[in-house]
Write an enzyme that holds these catalytic residues in place. Structure first.
Site, PDB file in Angstrom:
ATOM      1  NE  ARG A 118      -2.237   1.192   3.453  1.00 25.61           N
ATOM      2  CZ  ARG A 118      -3.299   0.286   5.142  1.00 25.61           C
ATOM      3  NH1 ARG A 118      -4.728   0.396   4.204  1.00 25.61           N
ATOM      4  NH2 ARG A 118      -2.516   0.881   5.408  1.00 25.61           N
ATOM      5  CE  LYS A 143      -2.161   4.308   6.874  1.00 29.16           C
ATOM      6  NZ  LYS A 143      -3.285   5.506   7.476  1.00 29.16           N
ATOM      7  CD  GLU A 180     -11.725   6.332   4.562  1.00 28.71           C
ATOM      8  OE1 GLU A 180     -10.602   5.412   5.380  1.00 28.71           O
ATOM      9  OE2 GLU A 180     -11.408   6.995   4.481  1.00 28.71           O
TER      10      GLU A 180
HETATM   11  N1  PXG Z   1      -9.044   4.705   7.591  1.00 33.93           N
HETATM   12  C1  PXG Z   1      -8.454   5.670   7.143  1.00 33.93           C
HETATM   13  C2  PXG Z   1      -8.360   7.219   6.585  1.00 33.93           C
HETATM   14  C3  PXG Z   1      -7.287   5.162   7.888  1.00 33.93           C
HETATM   15  O1  PXG Z   1      -5.853   6.190   8.057  1.00 33.93           O
HETATM   16  C4  PXG Z   1      -7.905   2.836   8.113  1.00 33.93           C
HETATM   17  C5  PXG Z   1      -9.423   3.502   7.665  1.00 33.93           C
HETATM   18  C6  PXG Z   1      -7.702   1.312   8.615  1.00 33.93           C
HETATM   19  O2  PXG Z   1      -6.372   1.268   8.016  1.00 33.93           O
HETATM   20  P1  PXG Z   1      -5.620  -0.093   8.400  1.00 33.93           P
HETATM   21  O3  PXG Z   1      -4.936  -0.238   7.185  1.00 33.93           O
HETATM   22  O4  PXG Z   1      -5.313   0.328   9.418  1.00 33.93           O
HETATM   23  O5  PXG Z   1      -6.831  -1.348   9.243  1.00 33.93           O
HETATM   24  C7  PXG Z   1      -6.890   3.827   8.085  1.00 33.93           C
HETATM   25  C8  PXG Z   1      -5.682   4.029   9.183  1.00 33.93           C
HETATM   26  C9  PXG Z   1      -2.688   6.706  14.497  1.00 33.93           C
HETATM   27  C10 PXG Z   1      -2.988   5.218  12.860  1.00 33.93           C
HETATM   28  O6  PXG Z   1      -2.141   6.597  14.093  1.00 33.93           O
HETATM   29  C11 PXG Z   1      -3.659   5.729  12.154  1.00 33.93           C
HETATM   30  C12 PXG Z   1      -4.012   4.672  11.048  1.00 33.93           C
HETATM   31  C13 PXG Z   1      -3.787   2.717  10.912  1.00 33.93           C
HETATM   32  C14 PXG Z   1      -2.549   3.291  11.806  1.00 33.93           C
HETATM   33  C15 PXG Z   1      -2.111   4.053  13.043  1.00 33.93           C
HETATM   34  O7  PXG Z   1      -4.179   7.460  14.311  1.00 33.93           O
HETATM   35  N2  PXG Z   1      -5.051   4.415  10.278  1.00 33.93           N
END
Ligand code: PXG
Length: 292
Positions: free
Chosen positions: A51, A150, A183
């Site tokens: 990703r 991301k 989301e």
């Molecule tokens: N949507 C968004 C906008 C995100 O930023 C997810 C969904 C979930 O994706 P994953 O691959 O983690 O299942 C994210 C993930 C933090 C932090 O420090 C944020 C994320 C992941 C890890 C830590 O707030 N965002």
């Protein structure tokens, strides 16, 4: 003591620095990943690396390492502290440049690997569930900044998180430009209706969450019917159950939206079942299964 790897060098946390001319800081020009460490191993590392490379490719940011080199750097950095549980933040910035947008002036991308502890929601939220609101700020239009990237630009999500915070909620549901559910600010969202698990399809303009994909896999294994589809706020308010998924939060029940209870206002049975399956999967998977 957590360590930070920057372009091949290891630093103590307090010594890890980037330039104030870095376009990651000046313009949010860069990409990142958040990865869990379970049983001392980065979880689903290949998916996160893939990703990251896809995000970088979309913004024409060339990562100065190939996938194997970056994977090895992550594994080496994790090895330094040998933490059993923790969190890895992988960041690639466009690097230092001039005080103008031109990305071509940035010739030294910064590849940063931070290994640290993970902060979770307090345990009571997993037992009692989270309160959320529907944010007035919508998720970025895919033709403005595609949520599949991301990127280091999280202001859109931060504005929604501020709204949630000020209303005494733990998270916000963000709609897309068509008024569909997209989301949460750092998590994907799932609903349960009449025993069917539903989540917004990727076309809603969302991040393709690694945790989301695992939950879809686990639901199929458990013979729970799954639908990836367009969902509206009506679907949330009339759902039997609701939960969010993400690397940091894992699987967390949502029991209230905009001051209205969801279902009976308590975490539901399918949410509980999937949370248990998730916990079992991440803690029992043989060490190598999560490696490249
Ligand atoms: N949507 C968004 C906008 C995100 O930023 C997810 C969904 C979930 O994706 P994953 O691959 O983690 O299942 C994210 C993930 C933090 C932090 O420090 C944020 C994320 C992941 C890890 C830590 O707030 N965002």
């Amino acid at each position: 003591m957590s360590k930070v790897w920057i372009n091949g060098q290891l630093f103590d946390k307090s010594e890890a620095k980037v330039s104030v001319f870095d376009h990651g800081l000046l313009y949010g020009d860069g990409v990142f990943e958040g990865i869990r460490i379970y049983n001392g191993k980065p979880f689903r590392l290949r998916e996160h690396i893939d990703r990251l490379f896809d995000s970088a490719r979309h913004i024409l940011l060339e990562i100065p390492l190939n996938r194997e080199q970056l994977t090895q750097a992550v594994l080496d950095t994790v090895q330094v502290d040998a933490q059993q549980e923790g969190y890895i933040r992988l960041v690639v910035t466009r690097g230092p440049g001039t005080l103008g947008l031109d990305p071509n002036k940035c010739t030294n991308p910064q590849v940063i690997i931070i290994v640290d502890d993970i902060t979770l929601y307090p345990a009571e939220f997993y037992e009692k569930g989270l309160r959320v609101l529907t944010a007035s700020v919508i998720r970025n239009h895919p033709n403005a900044l595609n949520p599949r990237i991301k990127s280091l630009n999280y202001l859109n999500n931060i504005l929604a998180r501020i709204e949630a915070d000020r209303a005494g909620c733990q998270e916000a549901i963000m709609l897309n430009h068509n008024g569909e559910v997209a989301e949460c600010t750092a998590d994907n969202i799932f609903l349960v209706k009449h025993g069917v698990l539903r989540t917004p399809h990727l076309a809603a303009g969302i991040l393709e969450g690694v945790t989301r994909n695992l939950i879809l896999e686990l639901a199929r294994q458990a013979k729970i019917p799954v639908q990836e589809m367009a969902l509206t706020r009506h679907d949330v308010l009339s759902a039997d159950e609701c939960f969010l998924t993400g690397t940091a939060a894992e699987v967390a029940p949502i029991v209230e939206c905009d001051g209205r209870p969801i279902g009976n206002g308590k975490p539901g049975p399918i949410t509980r079942q999937l949370r248990e399956r998730y916990q079992q999967f991440v803690r029992q998977t043989p060490a190598n299964a999560s490696l490249v």
